[in-house]
Motif scaffolding. Structure first.
Motif, mmCIF file in Angstrom:
data_model
loop_
_atom_site.group_PDB
_atom_site.id
_atom_site.type_symbol
_atom_site.label_atom_id
_atom_site.label_comp_id
_atom_site.label_asym_id
_atom_site.label_seq_id
_atom_site.Cartn_x
_atom_site.Cartn_y
_atom_site.Cartn_z
ATOM 1 N N TYR A 58 0.860 -1.176 0.000
ATOM 2 C CA TYR A 58 0.000 0.000 0.000
ATOM 3 C C TYR A 58 0.899 1.230 0.000
ATOM 4 N N VAL A 59 0.669 2.138 -0.924
ATOM 5 C CA VAL A 59 1.436 3.374 -0.967
ATOM 6 C C VAL A 59 0.488 4.565 -1.025
ATOM 7 N N THR A 60 0.971 5.683 -0.534
ATOM 8 C CA THR A 60 0.235 6.932 -0.618
ATOM 9 C C THR A 60 1.088 7.906 -1.411
ATOM 10 N N ASN A 61 0.501 9.028 -1.779
ATOM 11 C CA ASN A 61 1.270 10.053 -2.471
ATOM 12 C C ASN A 61 2.048 9.414 -3.626
ATOM 13 N N PHE A 62 1.322 8.737 -4.522
ATOM 14 C CA PHE A 62 1.991 7.960 -5.555
ATOM 15 C C PHE A 62 1.729 8.488 -6.959
ATOM 16 N N THR A 63 2.490 7.970 -7.889
ATOM 17 C CA THR A 63 2.356 8.264 -9.303
ATOM 18 C C THR A 63 2.569 6.965 -10.067
ATOM 19 N N PHE A 88 20.011 3.738 -5.134
ATOM 20 C CA PHE A 88 19.750 5.169 -5.214
ATOM 21 C C PHE A 88 18.303 5.513 -5.550
ATOM 22 N N ILE A 89 17.348 4.818 -4.948
ATOM 23 C CA ILE A 89 15.959 5.240 -5.138
ATOM 24 C C ILE A 89 15.787 6.562 -4.391
ATOM 25 N N PRO A 90 15.172 7.553 -5.012
ATOM 26 C CA PRO A 90 15.034 8.858 -4.354
ATOM 27 C C PRO A 90 14.272 8.768 -3.030
ATOM 28 N N LYS A 91 14.517 9.726 -2.165
ATOM 29 C CA LYS A 91 13.789 9.821 -0.904
ATOM 30 C C LYS A 91 12.380 10.331 -1.175
ATOM 31 N N TYR A 92 11.629 10.521 -0.114
ATOM 32 C CA TYR A 92 10.250 10.995 -0.209
ATOM 33 C C TYR A 92 10.162 12.272 -1.046
ATOM 34 N N LEU A 93 9.173 12.321 -1.923
ATOM 35 C CA LEU A 93 8.907 13.505 -2.724
ATOM 36 C C LEU A 93 7.442 13.884 -2.563
ATOM 37 N N SER A 94 7.177 15.166 -2.379
ATOM 38 C CA SER A 94 5.801 15.630 -2.267
ATOM 39 C C SER A 94 5.184 15.698 -3.659
ATOM 40 N N SER A 95 3.981 15.188 -3.785
ATOM 41 C CA SER A 95 3.236 15.202 -5.045
ATOM 42 C C SER A 95 4.083 14.756 -6.237
ATOM 43 N N PRO A 96 4.619 13.546 -6.180
ATOM 44 C CA PRO A 96 5.462 13.106 -7.299
ATOM 45 C C PRO A 96 4.638 12.901 -8.570
ATOM 46 N N ARG A 97 5.276 13.086 -9.682
ATOM 47 C CA ARG A 97 4.684 12.841 -10.991
ATOM 48 C C ARG A 97 5.738 12.121 -11.824
ATOM 49 N N CYS A 98 5.297 11.200 -12.668
ATOM 50 C CA CYS A 98 6.266 10.534 -13.523
ATOM 51 C C CYS A 98 5.699 10.373 -14.923
ATOM 52 N N VAL A 99 6.606 10.201 -15.870
ATOM 53 C CA VAL A 99 6.250 9.996 -17.263
ATOM 54 C C VAL A 99 7.315 9.091 -17.871
ATOM 55 N N SER A 100 6.897 8.273 -18.811
ATOM 56 C CA SER A 100 7.826 7.402 -19.519
ATOM 57 C C SER A 100 8.120 8.007 -20.885
ATOM 58 N N VAL A 101 9.404 8.163 -21.188
ATOM 59 C CA VAL A 101 9.824 8.710 -22.472
ATOM 60 C C VAL A 101 10.971 7.845 -22.997
ATOM 61 N N GLU A 102 10.776 7.257 -24.155
ATOM 62 C CA GLU A 102 11.798 6.452 -24.825
ATOM 63 C C GLU A 102 12.417 5.403 -23.903
ATOM 64 N N GLY A 103 11.574 4.700 -23.155
ATOM 65 C CA GLY A 103 12.045 3.593 -22.326
ATOM 66 C C GLY A 103 12.626 3.973 -20.982
ATOM 67 N N ILE A 135 11.931 6.266 -17.242
ATOM 68 C CA ILE A 135 10.890 6.864 -16.409
ATOM 69 C C ILE A 135 11.477 8.089 -15.718
ATOM 70 N N TYR A 136 10.832 9.231 -15.916
ATOM 71 C CA TYR A 136 11.271 10.470 -15.285
ATOM 72 C C TYR A 136 10.347 10.769 -14.116
ATOM 73 N N LEU A 137 10.941 11.045 -12.959
ATOM 74 C CA LEU A 137 10.211 11.314 -11.722
ATOM 75 C C LEU A 137 10.474 12.750 -11.302
ATOM 76 N N ILE A 138 9.392 13.489 -11.078
ATOM 77 C CA ILE A 138 9.483 14.915 -10.752
ATOM 78 C C ILE A 138 8.647 15.184 -9.511
ATOM 79 N N ALA A 139 9.112 16.103 -8.663
ATOM 80 C CA ALA A 139 8.350 16.484 -7.473
ATOM 81 C C ALA A 139 8.120 17.976 -7.480
ATOM 82 N N ASP A 140 6.971 18.396 -6.935
ATOM 83 C CA ASP A 140 6.696 19.828 -6.926
ATOM 84 C C ASP A 140 7.292 20.539 -5.722
#
Length: 111
Positions: free
Chosen positions: A25-30, A70-85, A87-92
């Protein structure tokens, strides 16, 4: 919680159906699709400062937890997108962007 209900939508039949339950179970996910699999990145309900990466493989109808360096630490409101194989992870809450390569199972910080 012993399992996490997951459903998928079939646009051809306009119906929803249950899928194999997620592992954690995860919260604050993308989520995003990459290489024919679904990747869910979110905060573990027990540890809010750690992210969990889970992968659903429809071929075997199963989920797995992906342990990666090196999995990133907690990110608030993370968003991700897959581009050319990749996965880009962005936090606000930061200006940090991370990139995950599923084939190499490696994270790296994007400059």
């Amino acid at each position: 919680m012993d399992f996490v209900d997951v459903e998928h939508y079939d646009p051809y039949n306009d119906t929803w159906a249950r899928t194999c339950p997620a592992v954690k179970y995860v919260t604050n996910f993308t989520a995003t699709a990459c290489h024919g699999k679904l990747y869910v990145i979110g905060s573990c309900a027990v540890k809010y400062n750690a992210l969990t990466l889970q992968c659903y493989n429809p071929v075997i109808d199963g989920w797995s937890i992906i342990c990666s360096p090196f999995i990133p630490k907690y990110l608030s409101s993370p968003r991700c997108v897959s581009v050319e194989g990749l996965i880009y992870l962005i936090a606000d809450n930061t200006k940090k962007v991370y990139c995950y390569d599923p084939l190499a199972n490696m994270w790296q910080k994007v400059g």
